[in-house]
Design a protein around this motif. Structure first.
Motif, PDB file in Angstrom:
ATOM      1  N   ARG A  58      70.868  67.410  21.009  1.00 43.92           N
ATOM      2  CA  ARG A  58      71.728  68.483  20.498  1.00 43.92           C
ATOM      3  C   ARG A  58      71.057  69.843  20.657  1.00 43.92           C
ATOM      4  NH1 ARG A  58      73.358  64.308  16.948  1.00 43.92           N
ATOM      5  NH2 ARG A  58      71.675  64.656  15.487  1.00 43.92           N
ATOM      6  N   ASP A  59      69.767  69.913  20.328  1.00 42.43           N
ATOM      7  CA  ASP A  59      69.039  71.180  20.456  1.00 42.43           C
ATOM      8  C   ASP A  59      68.956  71.627  21.915  1.00 42.43           C
ATOM      9  OD1 ASP A  59      68.686  71.186  17.725  1.00 42.43           O
ATOM     10  OD2 ASP A  59      66.565  70.607  17.798  1.00 42.43           O
ATOM     11  N   MET A  60      68.687  70.681  22.802  1.00 39.62           N
ATOM     12  CA  MET A  60      68.588  71.041  24.220  1.00 39.62           C
ATOM     13  C   MET A  60      69.914  71.582  24.745  1.00 39.62           C
ATOM     14  SD  MET A  60      66.123  68.158  25.907  1.00 39.62           S
ATOM     15  CE  MET A  60      66.383  68.831  27.531  1.00 39.62           C
ATOM     16  N   LEU A  61      71.008  70.902  24.436  1.00 38.94           N
ATOM     17  CA  LEU A  61      72.315  71.365  24.902  1.00 38.94           C
ATOM     18  C   LEU A  61      72.676  72.721  24.301  1.00 38.94           C
ATOM     19  CD1 LEU A  61      74.226  67.970  24.853  1.00 38.94           C
ATOM     20  CD2 LEU A  61      73.477  69.257  26.872  1.00 38.94           C
ATOM     21  N   ARG A  62      72.343  72.915  23.033  1.00 34.70           N
ATOM     22  CA  ARG A  62      72.614  74.211  22.391  1.00 34.70           C
ATOM     23  C   ARG A  62      71.811  75.320  23.048  1.00 34.70           C
ATOM     24  NH1 ARG A  62      69.577  76.617  19.042  1.00 34.70           N
ATOM     25  NH2 ARG A  62      68.500  74.738  18.382  1.00 34.70           N
ATOM     26  N   ARG A  63      70.533  75.053  23.308  1.00 35.58           N
ATOM     27  CA  ARG A  63      69.688  76.088  23.910  1.00 35.58           C
ATOM     28  C   ARG A  63      70.105  76.387  25.351  1.00 35.58           C
ATOM     29  NH1 ARG A  63      64.868  77.093  20.981  1.00 35.58           N
ATOM     30  NH2 ARG A  63      64.500  78.673  22.561  1.00 35.58           N
ATOM     31  N   LEU A  64      70.523  75.358  26.085  1.00 37.56           N
ATOM     32  CA  LEU A  64      71.041  75.605  27.440  1.00 37.56           C
ATOM     33  C   LEU A  64      72.291  76.484  27.376  1.00 37.56           C
ATOM     34  CD1 LEU A  64      70.504  72.145  29.154  1.00 37.56           C
ATOM     35  CD2 LEU A  64      69.452  74.316  29.831  1.00 37.56           C
ATOM     36  N   ASP A  65      73.135  76.266  26.374  1.00 35.81           N
ATOM     37  CA  ASP A  65      74.309  77.121  26.199  1.00 35.81           C
ATOM     38  C   ASP A  65      73.907  78.565  25.890  1.00 35.81           C
ATOM     39  OD1 ASP A  65      76.343  75.338  26.729  1.00 35.81           O
ATOM     40  OD2 ASP A  65      76.601  74.752  24.630  1.00 35.81           O
ATOM     41  N   GLU A  66      72.832  78.726  25.133  1.00 32.57           N
ATOM     42  CA  GLU A  66      72.367  80.079  24.822  1.00 32.57           C
ATOM     43  C   GLU A  66      71.845  80.783  26.070  1.00 32.57           C
ATOM     44  OE1 GLU A  66      69.466  79.579  21.725  1.00 32.57           O
ATOM     45  OE2 GLU A  66      70.980  79.039  20.230  1.00 32.57           O
ATOM     46  N   VAL A  67      71.113  80.065  26.899  1.00 31.34           N
ATOM     47  CA  VAL A  67      70.545  80.655  28.118  1.00 31.34           C
ATOM     48  C   VAL A  67      71.620  80.856  29.183  1.00 31.34           C
ATOM     49  CG1 VAL A  67      68.897  80.284  29.995  1.00 31.34           C
ATOM     50  CG2 VAL A  67      68.250  79.709  27.656  1.00 31.34           C
ATOM     51  N   HIS A  85      76.876  75.025  36.823  1.00 31.16           N
ATOM     52  CA  HIS A  85      76.036  75.026  38.029  1.00 31.16           C
ATOM     53  C   HIS A  85      74.611  75.478  37.702  1.00 31.16           C
ATOM     54  CE1 HIS A  85      79.111  74.159  41.038  1.00 31.16           C
ATOM     55  NE2 HIS A  85      79.944  74.887  40.299  1.00 31.16           N
ATOM     56  N   MET A  86      74.488  76.483  36.855  1.00 33.42           N
ATOM     57  CA  MET A  86      73.167  76.983  36.469  1.00 33.42           C
ATOM     58  C   MET A  86      72.382  75.918  35.707  1.00 33.42           C
ATOM     59  SD  MET A  86      73.043  80.050  37.700  1.00 33.42           S
ATOM     60  CE  MET A  86      71.618  80.690  36.876  1.00 33.42           C
ATOM     61  N   LYS A  87      73.035  75.254  34.756  1.00 39.00           N
ATOM     62  CA  LYS A  87      72.375  74.212  33.972  1.00 39.00           C
ATOM     63  C   LYS A  87      71.927  73.057  34.862  1.00 39.00           C
ATOM     64  CE  LYS A  87      75.102  75.171  29.837  1.00 39.00           C
ATOM     65  NZ  LYS A  87      76.144  74.631  28.940  1.00 39.00           N
ATOM     66  N   ALA A  88      72.798  72.646  35.788  1.00 45.57           N
ATOM     67  CA  ALA A  88      72.456  71.539  36.684  1.00 45.57           C
ATOM     68  C   ALA A  88      71.270  71.898  37.573  1.00 45.57           C
ATOM     69  CB  ALA A  88      73.664  71.151  37.535  1.00 45.57           C
ATOM     70  N   SER A  89      71.236  73.127  38.070  1.00 41.60           N
ATOM     71  CA  SER A  89      70.094  73.546  38.890  1.00 41.60           C
ATOM     72  C   SER A  89      68.819  73.605  38.057  1.00 41.60           C
ATOM     73  CB  SER A  89      70.358  74.915  39.514  1.00 41.60           C
ATOM     74  OG  SER A  89      71.342  74.808  40.504  1.00 41.60           O
ATOM     75  N   TYR A  90      68.937  74.052  36.829  1.00 44.05           N
ATOM     76  CA  TYR A  90      67.778  74.148  35.936  1.00 44.05           C
ATOM     77  C   TYR A  90      67.210  72.763  35.619  1.00 44.05           C
ATOM     78  CZ  TYR A  90      64.960  75.494  31.924  1.00 44.05           C
ATOM     79  OH  TYR A  90      63.922  75.688  31.045  1.00 44.05           O
ATOM     80  N   VAL A  91      68.092  71.816  35.295  1.00 47.62           N
ATOM     81  CA  VAL A  91      67.663  70.459  34.950  1.00 47.62           C
ATOM     82  C   VAL A  91      67.175  69.717  36.191  1.00 47.62           C
ATOM     83  CG1 VAL A  91      68.526  68.211  34.180  1.00 47.62           C
ATOM     84  CG2 VAL A  91      69.079  70.268  32.887  1.00 47.62           C
ATOM     85  N   GLY A  92      67.867  69.855  37.298  1.00 48.24           N
ATOM     86  CA  GLY A  92      67.496  69.188  38.539  1.00 48.24           C
ATOM     87  C   GLY A  92      68.385  67.996  38.831  1.00 48.24           C
ATOM     88  N   ALA A  93      68.400  67.624  40.102  1.00 43.94           N
ATOM     89  CA  ALA A  93      69.280  66.555  40.580  1.00 43.94           C
ATOM     90  C   ALA A  93      68.637  65.174  40.538  1.00 43.94           C
ATOM     91  CB  ALA A  93      69.730  66.861  42.009  1.00 43.94           C
ATOM     92  N   SER A  94      67.314  65.102  40.369  1.00 40.07           N
ATOM     93  CA  SER A  94      66.673  63.788  40.435  1.00 40.07           C
ATOM     94  C   SER A  94      65.396  63.746  39.614  1.00 40.07           C
ATOM     95  CB  SER A  94      66.360  63.409  41.885  1.00 40.07           C
ATOM     96  OG  SER A  94      65.387  64.287  42.416  1.00 40.07           O
ATOM     97  N   GLN A  95      64.971  62.511  39.362  1.00 45.64           N
ATOM     98  CA  GLN A  95      63.690  62.249  38.702  1.00 45.64           C
ATOM     99  C   GLN A  95      63.062  61.030  39.359  1.00 45.64           C
ATOM    100  OE1 GLN A  95      62.079  63.889  36.092  1.00 45.64           O
ATOM    101  NE2 GLN A  95      63.683  65.448  36.232  1.00 45.64           N
ATOM    102  N   HIS A  96      61.744  61.061  39.504  1.00 44.37           N
ATOM    103  CA  HIS A  96      60.976  59.909  39.964  1.00 44.37           C
ATOM    104  C   HIS A  96      60.206  59.341  38.773  1.00 44.37           C
ATOM    105  CE1 HIS A  96      61.578  61.603  43.981  1.00 44.37           C
ATOM    106  NE2 HIS A  96      61.331  60.389  44.405  1.00 44.37           N
ATOM    107  N   VAL A  97      60.177  58.013  38.685  1.00 44.74           N
ATOM    108  CA  VAL A  97      59.437  57.354  37.612  1.00 44.74           C
ATOM    109  C   VAL A  97      58.577  56.261  38.234  1.00 44.74           C
ATOM    110  CG1 VAL A  97      59.623  56.041  35.456  1.00 44.74           C
ATOM    111  CG2 VAL A  97      61.333  57.793  35.984  1.00 44.74           C
ATOM    112  N   LEU A  98      57.355  56.171  37.779  1.00 41.56           N
ATOM    113  CA  LEU A  98      56.465  55.110  38.238  1.00 41.56           C
ATOM    114  C   LEU A  98      56.915  53.765  37.690  1.00 41.56           C
ATOM    115  CD1 LEU A  98      53.065  56.922  37.631  1.00 41.56           C
ATOM    116  CD2 LEU A  98      54.255  56.633  39.817  1.00 41.56           C
TER     117      LEU A  98
END
Length: 133
Positions: A58-67, A85-98
């Motif tokens: 909830r905090d992350m989504l709220r802060r992304l809305d503020e930015v 579009h801005m939020k998606a670019s900020y978060v990124g399209a992928s993650q790698h995990v070991l």
């Protein structure tokens, strides 16, 4: 590679997909390597963060809305979803995990999230493993 469908039901949401990723790793039988989780959408993304306390989401989504506020007088994108579009670019399209001994290498409180920024929508993401064996 596996494609997984996601139905989002909120405008902004973070959906825990850790179980689906771990399940695919087990299905492949990979013991040591990496797994990549990829989102092919321009208004959604993939992140890793805390999955124990729901207030973090909830905090992350709220802060992304503020930015990145949904309405900004200088935004020109005709669909009106520049913030997504801005939020998606900020978060990124992928993650790698070991992957070690068949398990995702995540911290005690970490989870993998599909992040929706322009929902509700029918979405999907991809999982692919690579082995060191």
């Amino acid at each position: 590679m596996k494609k997984i469908n996601v139905q989002t039901d909120k405008h902004d949401d973070m959906i825990d997909i850790t179980h689906e990723v771990q399940q695919y790793v087990r299905e492949t039988g990979i013991q040591n390597g990496t797994v990549m989780v990829y989102c092919p959408h321009t208004t959604a993304g993939i992140t890793i963060n805390e999955n124990a306390d729901p207030d973090v989401k909830r905090d992350m989504l709220r802060r992304l809305d503020e930015v990145f506020p949904w309405e900004h007088p200088k935004d020109r994108h005709m669909e009106g979803n520049t913030a997504a579009h801005m939020k998606a670019s900020y978060v990124g399209a992928s993650q790698h995990v070991l992957v070690h001994h068949g398990d995702l290498v995540l911290g005690t409180w970490q989870g993998i999230y599909f992040c929706e920024f322009d929902g509700p929508r029918h979405r999907h993401f991809y999982i692919q493993v690579s082995t060191n064996e």
